[in-house]
Design a protein around this motif. Structure first.
Motif, PDB file in Angstrom:
ATOM      1  N   TRP A   1       0.836  -1.208   0.000  1.00 24.96           N
ATOM      2  CA  TRP A   1       0.000   0.000   0.000  1.00 24.96           C
ATOM      3  C   TRP A   1       0.867   1.253   0.000  1.00 24.96           C
ATOM      4  CZ3 TRP A   1      -5.098   0.598  -0.774  1.00 24.96           C
ATOM      5  CH2 TRP A   1      -5.669   1.835  -0.458  1.00 24.96           C
ATOM      6  N   ALA A   2       1.950   1.233   0.793  1.00 33.98           N
ATOM      7  CA  ALA A   2       2.822   2.400   0.899  1.00 33.98           C
ATOM      8  C   ALA A   2       3.528   2.714  -0.410  1.00 33.98           C
ATOM      9  CB  ALA A   2       3.850   2.179   2.002  1.00 33.98           C
ATOM     10  N   LEU A   3       3.753   1.695  -1.233  1.00 32.20           N
ATOM     11  CA  LEU A   3       4.475   1.885  -2.498  1.00 32.20           C
ATOM     12  C   LEU A   3       3.568   2.312  -3.650  1.00 32.20           C
ATOM     13  CD1 LEU A   3       6.941  -1.150  -2.366  1.00 32.20           C
ATOM     14  CD2 LEU A   3       7.507   1.278  -2.110  1.00 32.20           C
TER      15      LEU A   3
ATOM     16  N   GLU B   1      -2.086  10.415  -8.674  1.00 38.05           N
ATOM     17  CA  GLU B   1      -1.767   9.928  -7.325  1.00 38.05           C
ATOM     18  C   GLU B   1      -2.907   9.055  -6.815  1.00 38.05           C
ATOM     19  OE1 GLU B   1      -2.244  12.524  -3.841  1.00 38.05           O
ATOM     20  OE2 GLU B   1      -2.716  14.148  -5.237  1.00 38.05           O
ATOM     21  N   PRO B   2      -2.603   7.953  -6.157  1.00 39.06           N
ATOM     22  CA  PRO B   2      -3.658   7.101  -5.604  1.00 39.06           C
ATOM     23  C   PRO B   2      -4.252   7.711  -4.342  1.00 39.06           C
ATOM     24  CG  PRO B   2      -1.506   6.231  -5.032  1.00 39.06           C
ATOM     25  CD  PRO B   2      -1.260   7.398  -5.952  1.00 39.06           C
ATOM     26  N   SER B   3      -5.448   7.299  -4.019  1.00 41.07           N
ATOM     27  CA  SER B   3      -6.091   7.795  -2.812  1.00 41.07           C
ATOM     28  C   SER B   3      -5.384   7.251  -1.574  1.00 41.07           C
ATOM     29  CB  SER B   3      -7.560   7.369  -2.785  1.00 41.07           C
ATOM     30  OG  SER B   3      -7.655   5.953  -2.863  1.00 41.07           O
ATOM     31  N   LYS B   4      -5.458   8.027  -0.520  1.00 44.72           N
ATOM     32  CA  LYS B   4      -4.964   7.600   0.786  1.00 44.72           C
ATOM     33  C   LYS B   4      -6.148   7.606   1.742  1.00 44.72           C
ATOM     34  CE  LYS B   4      -0.530   9.848  -0.133  1.00 44.72           C
ATOM     35  NZ  LYS B   4      -0.989  10.438  -1.428  1.00 44.72           N
TER      36      LYS B   4
ATOM     37  N   LEU C   1       5.905   6.364 -11.342  1.00 40.74           N
ATOM     38  CA  LEU C   1       6.711   5.723 -12.381  1.00 40.74           C
ATOM     39  C   LEU C   1       5.885   5.433 -13.628  1.00 40.74           C
ATOM     40  CD1 LEU C   1       8.790   3.224 -10.195  1.00 40.74           C
ATOM     41  CD2 LEU C   1       9.622   5.302 -11.334  1.00 40.74           C
ATOM     42  N   LEU C   2       4.625   5.125 -13.433  1.00 40.46           N
ATOM     43  CA  LEU C   2       3.750   4.807 -14.556  1.00 40.46           C
ATOM     44  C   LEU C   2       3.002   6.030 -15.076  1.00 40.46           C
ATOM     45  CD1 LEU C   2       2.260   1.435 -13.248  1.00 40.46           C
ATOM     46  CD2 LEU C   2       4.054   1.756 -14.962  1.00 40.46           C
TER      47      LEU C   2
END
Length: 280
Positions: free
Chosen positions: A253-255, A267-270, A262-263
C-alpha cells in the motif's frame, strides 16, 4: 414521533426520502454486485478484521488497520476522560460493525445511516445483539441529525464523510451534536494532496460505473474526496485543529504512490484517520 420498524427508527422526512431514493437504489445495487453482506452471523462478528466471504478483502484490510490504530492511539485518550463510557454517534454506520466494536469497549453507540437493509444496512446489526446490548439505530441524513445539541462525546464519520454534499454544513451539524471537549473523528474517506487527482478519480469512477452498472452514481453531488486544502479550509472555518494520523497498511500500500509516479498515473487515494478536539 418517529416511526419504527424492526428496531430501526426513521428520522428521514418523506420529502427527503424522495431526495435520496435514487442514491439509495444505486448504492444498494453496487454493493450487492460487490458481494457485500452474508447470511451468516459469523461474517458480521468477524468484521473489520476478516472478510469471511473473501469478496472485499482489501477494503476490510484498510478498515481493520484504521480501527486498530484508533484502538491503540485514540480511544484510550478519549476513554480516560469518560470512565463510564462515551456516548458515540456513528455516522454512516452501515451494518453497524463499528458501533458493535465500540459497545464491546463499554461505550453507548448510536448508529445512523440511510441504508436499512438486512445485509449491508442497519438491519444487519441484529447479528451483534447476541453479544452486546442493542444500540439505537436511526435512518437519517448526516446534514439533519435527529438529536439535541451537545448529546455526544464522540462523533465518528465511518468511511462516510465523502458522501457529504457540503462538508461545512455536514461538520457544523456534527459539531452541534458534540459536547464541549468532545471529539470529531473522520475515518477512511479518500484523501488526495491535489484537487486535480480527486477530479480524475471521480471521472474514472463515474465512467467505470456507467460501463458496469449503466449509471454514473451521481444522483446526489457528493464531494467524494478530501484534499489538504479542503481540510485546511474546514479547520479555519470551524476553528478545528486537525490531527492527521496515517495508519500503516503494509509495504504494498505504501508503495502505491511510487508506482503511480513511475507509470505516470494520477496519485492514488490515501485513507487517513482525522481527529479534532472541540474546545468550545
Amino acid at each position: 414521533m418517529l416511526s419504527e420498524i424492526d428496531g430501526i427508527y426513521n428520522a428521514l422526512p418523506p420529502e427527503r426520502e424522495s431526495t435520496f431514493q435514487q442514491f439509495v437504489h444505486d448504492y444498494e445495487s453496487v454493493r450487492a454486485n460487490e458481494g457485500r453482506g452474508s447470511s451468516s452471523a459469523d461474517y458480521y462478528l468477524a468484521l473489520p478484521f476478516k472478510d469471511l466471504t473473501g469478496r472485499n478483502v482489501w477494503q476490510w484490510h484498510i478498515r481493520a488497520r484504521t480501527f486498530r490504530f484508533m484502538e491503540k492511539h485514540l480511544l484510550p485518550k478519549i476513554e480516560s476522560s469518560c470512565p463510564q463510557g462515551c456516548d458515540v454517534l456513528d455516522v454512516g454506520a452501515g451494518n453497524g460493525w463499528l458501533s458493535y466494536r465500540l459497545a464491546q469497549r463499554g461505550h453507548r453507540p448510536v448508529a445512523v445511516d440511510l441504508l436499512v437493509n438486512d445485509t449491508d444496512g442497519l438491519g444487519a446489526a441484529r447479528h451483534y445483539f447476541q453479544l452486546v446490548p442493542p444500540f439505537m439505530r436511526l435512518k437519517a441524513e448526516m446534514d439533519c441529525l435527529p438529536f439535541m445539541p451537545a448529546q455526544f462525546d464522540v462523533v465518528i464519520f465511518n468511511a462516510s464523510l465523502h458522501y457529504s454534499v457540503d462538508y461545512l454544513t455536514t461538520l457544523q451539524e456534527a459539531l452541534r451534536c458534540l459536547r464541549k471537549g468532545g471529539h470529531l473523528i473522520v475515518a477512511d474517506s479518500p484523501f488526495y494532496r491535489r484537487e486535480e487527482s480527486g477530479q480524475e478519480m471521480l471521472q474514472e469512477k463515474r465512467a467505470a460505473f456507467n460501463r458496469q452498472f449503466g449509471f454514473s452514481s451521481d444522483s446526489i453531488p457528493s464531494r467524494e474526496y478530501l484534499t489538504t486544502e479542503t481540510l485546511n479550509d474546514l479547520g479555519a472555518h470551524l476553528a478545528l485543529k486537525w490531527n492527521v494520523h496515517k495508519p500503516w497498511c503494509g509495504f504494498s500500500w505504501a508503495l502505491r504512490p511510487v508506482k503511480a509516479s513511475l507509470l505516470r498515473r494520477r496519485e492514488p487515494s490515501k485513507f487517513y484517520l482525522l481527529h479534532a478536539r472541540v474546545e468550545n
